[in-house]
Design a protein around this motif. Sequence first.
Motif, PDB file in Angstrom:
ATOM      1  N   VAL A  38       0.856  -1.193   0.000  1.00 51.61           N
ATOM      2  CA  VAL A  38       0.000   0.000   0.000  1.00 51.61           C
ATOM      3  C   VAL A  38       0.885   1.233   0.000  1.00 51.61           C
ATOM      4  CG1 VAL A  38      -1.797   1.279   1.230  1.00 51.61           C
ATOM      5  CG2 VAL A  38      -1.770  -1.227   1.306  1.00 51.61           C
ATOM      6  N   LYS A 106      -7.445   4.004  -3.671  1.00 49.30           N
ATOM      7  CA  LYS A 106      -7.075   4.344  -2.286  1.00 49.30           C
ATOM      8  C   LYS A 106      -7.503   3.197  -1.368  1.00 49.30           C
ATOM      9  CE  LYS A 106      -7.736   7.786   1.255  1.00 49.30           C
ATOM     10  NZ  LYS A 106      -7.971   9.168   1.560  1.00 49.30           N
ATOM     11  N   CYS A 191      11.571  14.462   7.218  1.00 47.88           N
ATOM     12  CA  CYS A 191      12.711  15.263   6.766  1.00 47.88           C
ATOM     13  C   CYS A 191      13.124  16.352   7.760  1.00 47.88           C
ATOM     14  CB  CYS A 191      12.419  15.889   5.408  1.00 47.88           C
ATOM     15  SG  CYS A 191      13.918  16.528   4.643  1.00 47.88           S
ATOM     16  N   GLY A 318       9.023   3.123   5.877  1.00 42.35           N
ATOM     17  CA  GLY A 318       9.052   4.547   5.518  1.00 42.35           C
ATOM     18  C   GLY A 318       8.701   5.436   6.696  1.00 42.35           C
ATOM     19  N   SER A 329      13.290   9.888   6.300  1.00 39.83           N
ATOM     20  CA  SER A 329      13.821  10.431   5.049  1.00 39.83           C
ATOM     21  C   SER A 329      13.542   9.466   3.900  1.00 39.83           C
ATOM     22  CB  SER A 329      15.336  10.642   5.162  1.00 39.83           C
ATOM     23  OG  SER A 329      16.007   9.403   4.982  1.00 39.83           O
ATOM     24  N   THR A 361      21.515   9.050   3.888  1.00 34.02           N
ATOM     25  CA  THR A 361      22.236  10.316   3.705  1.00 34.02           C
ATOM     26  C   THR A 361      21.185  11.367   3.391  1.00 34.02           C
ATOM     27  OG1 THR A 361      24.101   9.169   2.701  1.00 34.02           O
ATOM     28  CG2 THR A 361      24.021  11.540   2.396  1.00 34.02           C
ATOM     29  N   TRP A 414      22.554  12.044  -6.215  1.00 35.82           N
ATOM     30  CA  TRP A 414      21.809  11.138  -5.314  1.00 35.82           C
ATOM     31  C   TRP A 414      20.358  11.027  -5.755  1.00 35.82           C
ATOM     32  CZ3 TRP A 414      17.464  12.486  -2.460  1.00 35.82           C
ATOM     33  CH2 TRP A 414      16.964  11.487  -1.620  1.00 35.82           C
TER      34      TRP A 414
HETATM   35  C1  LIG Z   1      10.504  19.474   1.407  1.00 35.63           C
HETATM   36  C2  LIG Z   1      11.023  18.082   1.619  1.00 35.63           C
HETATM   37  C3  LIG Z   1      12.311  17.759   1.237  1.00 35.63           C
HETATM   38  C4  LIG Z   1      12.809  16.468   1.438  1.00 35.63           C
HETATM   39  N1  LIG Z   1      14.092  16.195   1.067  1.00 35.63           N
HETATM   40  C5  LIG Z   1      14.591  14.946   1.269  1.00 35.63           C
HETATM   41  C6  LIG Z   1      15.911  14.639   0.847  1.00 35.63           C
HETATM   42  O1  LIG Z   1      16.640  15.482   0.294  1.00 35.63           O
HETATM   43  N2  LIG Z   1      16.377  13.383   1.076  1.00 35.63           N
HETATM   44  C7  LIG Z   1      15.612  12.423   1.671  1.00 35.63           C
HETATM   45  O2  LIG Z   1      16.089  11.293   1.840  1.00 35.63           O
HETATM   46  N3  LIG Z   1      14.350  12.695   2.081  1.00 35.63           N
HETATM   47  C8  LIG Z   1      13.817  13.928   1.897  1.00 35.63           C
HETATM   48  N4  LIG Z   1      12.512  14.195   2.275  1.00 35.63           N
HETATM   49  C9  LIG Z   1      11.742  13.164   2.993  1.00 35.63           C
HETATM   50  C10 LIG Z   1      11.035  12.169   2.052  1.00 35.63           C
HETATM   51  O3  LIG Z   1      10.197  12.839   1.150  1.00 35.63           O
HETATM   52  C11 LIG Z   1      10.191  11.175   2.849  1.00 35.63           C
HETATM   53  O4  LIG Z   1      10.914  10.718   3.957  1.00 35.63           O
HETATM   54  C12 LIG Z   1       9.800   9.994   1.973  1.00 35.63           C
HETATM   55  O5  LIG Z   1       8.960  10.443   0.927  1.00 35.63           O
HETATM   56  C13 LIG Z   1       9.098   8.910   2.796  1.00 35.63           C
HETATM   57  O6  LIG Z   1       8.720   7.859   1.966  1.00 35.63           O
HETATM   58  P1  LIG Z   1       7.333   7.087   2.238  1.00 35.63           P
HETATM   59  O7  LIG Z   1       7.261   6.035   1.189  1.00 35.63           O
HETATM   60  O8  LIG Z   1       7.219   6.747   3.658  1.00 35.63           O
HETATM   61  O9  LIG Z   1       6.209   8.192   1.940  1.00 35.63           O
HETATM   62  P2  LIG Z   1       5.861   8.828   0.512  1.00 35.63           P
HETATM   63  O10 LIG Z   1       7.063   8.929  -0.323  1.00 35.63           O
HETATM   64  O11 LIG Z   1       5.078  10.064   0.804  1.00 35.63           O
HETATM   65  O12 LIG Z   1       4.897   7.763  -0.162  1.00 35.63           O
HETATM   66  C14 LIG Z   1       3.660   7.430   0.391  1.00 35.63           C
HETATM   67  C15 LIG Z   1       2.740   7.025  -0.751  1.00 35.63           C
HETATM   68  O13 LIG Z   1       1.596   6.338  -0.222  1.00 35.63           O
HETATM   69  C16 LIG Z   1       0.441   6.742  -0.926  1.00 35.63           C
HETATM   70  N5  LIG Z   1      -0.712   6.463  -0.066  1.00 35.63           N
HETATM   71  C17 LIG Z   1      -0.946   6.936   1.178  1.00 35.63           C
HETATM   72  N6  LIG Z   1      -2.081   6.425   1.685  1.00 35.63           N
HETATM   73  C18 LIG Z   1      -2.590   5.606   0.722  1.00 35.63           C
HETATM   74  C19 LIG Z   1      -3.761   4.799   0.662  1.00 35.63           C
HETATM   75  N7  LIG Z   1      -4.630   4.741   1.669  1.00 35.63           N
HETATM   76  N8  LIG Z   1      -3.990   4.095  -0.472  1.00 35.63           N
HETATM   77  C20 LIG Z   1      -3.114   4.150  -1.519  1.00 35.63           C
HETATM   78  N9  LIG Z   1      -1.990   4.908  -1.511  1.00 35.63           N
HETATM   79  C21 LIG Z   1      -1.739   5.619  -0.391  1.00 35.63           C
HETATM   80  C22 LIG Z   1       0.713   8.216  -1.206  1.00 35.63           C
HETATM   81  O14 LIG Z   1      -0.098   8.690  -2.275  1.00 35.63           O
HETATM   82  C23 LIG Z   1       2.202   8.214  -1.531  1.00 35.63           C
HETATM   83  O15 LIG Z   1       2.442   8.025  -2.913  1.00 35.63           O
HETATM   84  C24 LIG Z   1      11.982  15.478   2.054  1.00 35.63           C
HETATM   85  C25 LIG Z   1      10.674  15.803   2.428  1.00 35.63           C
HETATM   86  C26 LIG Z   1      10.184  17.084   2.230  1.00 35.63           C
HETATM   87  C27 LIG Z   1       8.776  17.416   2.630  1.00 35.63           C
END
Ligand SMILES: Cc1cc2nc3c(=O)[nH]c(=O)nc-3n(C[C@H](O)[C@H](O)[C@H](O)COP(=O)(O)OP(=O)(O)OC[C@H]3O[C@@H](n4cnc5c(N)ncnc54)[C@H](O)[C@@H]3O)c2cc1C
Length: 424
Positions: A38, A106, A191, A318, A329, A361, A414
Amino acid sequence: MTINRRDFVKVLGASAAVGAAGIPFIAHAGKKARVVVVGGGYAGATCAKYLTIYEPDIDVTLIEQNQKFYSCPLSNEVLAGERKLDTLRFGYDGLRNRGINVVYDKVTDVDPAAKKVKTGGGKSFGYDYLVVGPGISFVPGAIEGYDEAAAEKMPHAWKAGPQTALLRKQVEGMKNGGVVMISAPPNPFRCPPGPYERAAQIAHYLKHHKPKSKVIIMDAKDRFSKQGLFTEGYNMFYKDMIEWRSAADDGSVVGVDAANGVLMTEFDEHTPDVANIIPPQRAGEIAVNAGLTDDSGWCPVNQRNFESTLHKSVYVIGDACIAGKMPKSGYAANSQGKVAAADIASRANGMKMPEPSYVNTCYSLITPEHGISVAMVYELKDGKIVGVKGSGGLSPMGADPAVREAEAVYARSWYHNITADIFG
Ligand SMILES: Cc1cc2nc3c(=O)[nH]c(=O)nc-3n(C[C@H](O)[C@H](O)[C@H](O)COP(=O)(O)OP(=O)(O)OC[C@H]3O[C@@H](n4cnc5c(N)ncnc54)[C@H](O)[C@@H]3O)c2cc1C
């Protein structure tokens, strides 16, 4: 296609996320294990892809609510006018070409007893293993008056896409001499260096286009990530342009009146020209609704493999999970996705996953040519993820400009490499 146990061990051993190999028999002989993932972000998309690499004989379904993913990493460059939003956009064809069943919908319900998820589109998917990587949600009511409607006036831009475009438009439309106020959240949050990089990126744009303007960071904390390096960079490039107000200095924003553009702290009110509210955070909504969170609002997991401690055969990876000393991150999420994939592939083969290691990193850009970073390799000690002593650290203070310039190059490289690793 089926791979034999010796090949499986070879593939697993070749991964950067895992080391030595495990033992016994094939548990799912004759029947393919079904994995539902998911969320197709940094964590979920990585996990789905690496499952097909570690064990091609698994059925992988990835359910993602959006057809296009926008990367938060490097989205602060959009605010500076240094990058177009569409360079942060990714589709899922690469994963589909690997045999992953990508479903745009979703997930609205998880039933861990029946091992089923349901979607808003009325579909139902059974699983042997469920991986939940939904990212973050905002704690409802944590900032009084801040809701979805308020976010259209005072964008958070903490989930990249239309919110990033809206904040950029507001900064671009602001008068010379205006004030941009960024409200930074309490720990833990997505982040940790992000709000402070954002201040620098917005200041970079203002310095060149509206030089009488200011950026004020209103903080719910008294310290922040890479503080020495950011402060050094602010003094070098944005002296008197960026101001930081700590929590102890009444910096914590507790409420907003979005209609009138007002931010409230405990003792004061502010009316900036542009307000960027980054609210307090918790795990993505579906993780909360599925009962995967504890009182902290985040998901407790076995930090060896990211299996939930609350529901068996459900993994949380994540930003949503509690991962010891790892920050929230994109790189950490990518690393966790690989470890969870290795564990599921091992279990599907009746084997124990080799001892994992994890990596992170985080680069931040203070100007387009001035980068800083924090890096660390992690290991499991007494069931907790901790940093390996001497394995990483911060960029040096007072470094030569050539070092900072090289780090800015590494930051973009990166980004190129990790997004190819996830979506390619
Ligand atoms: C401004 C900013 C700058 C950043 N810069 C960096 C950086 O330079 N380096 C770094 O390592 N990290 C950086 N980050 C952090 C990074 O973006 C997050 O840590 C990362 O995206 C986490 O990954 P994730 O898969 O947990 O969440 P996400 O990447 O947000 O993915 C979650 C996904 O789940 C989907 N989803 C959620 N709920 C549902 C549901 N019920 N059904 C179906 N789909 C769903 C969403 O649509 C989304 O696509 C930054 C963050 C921000 C805000």
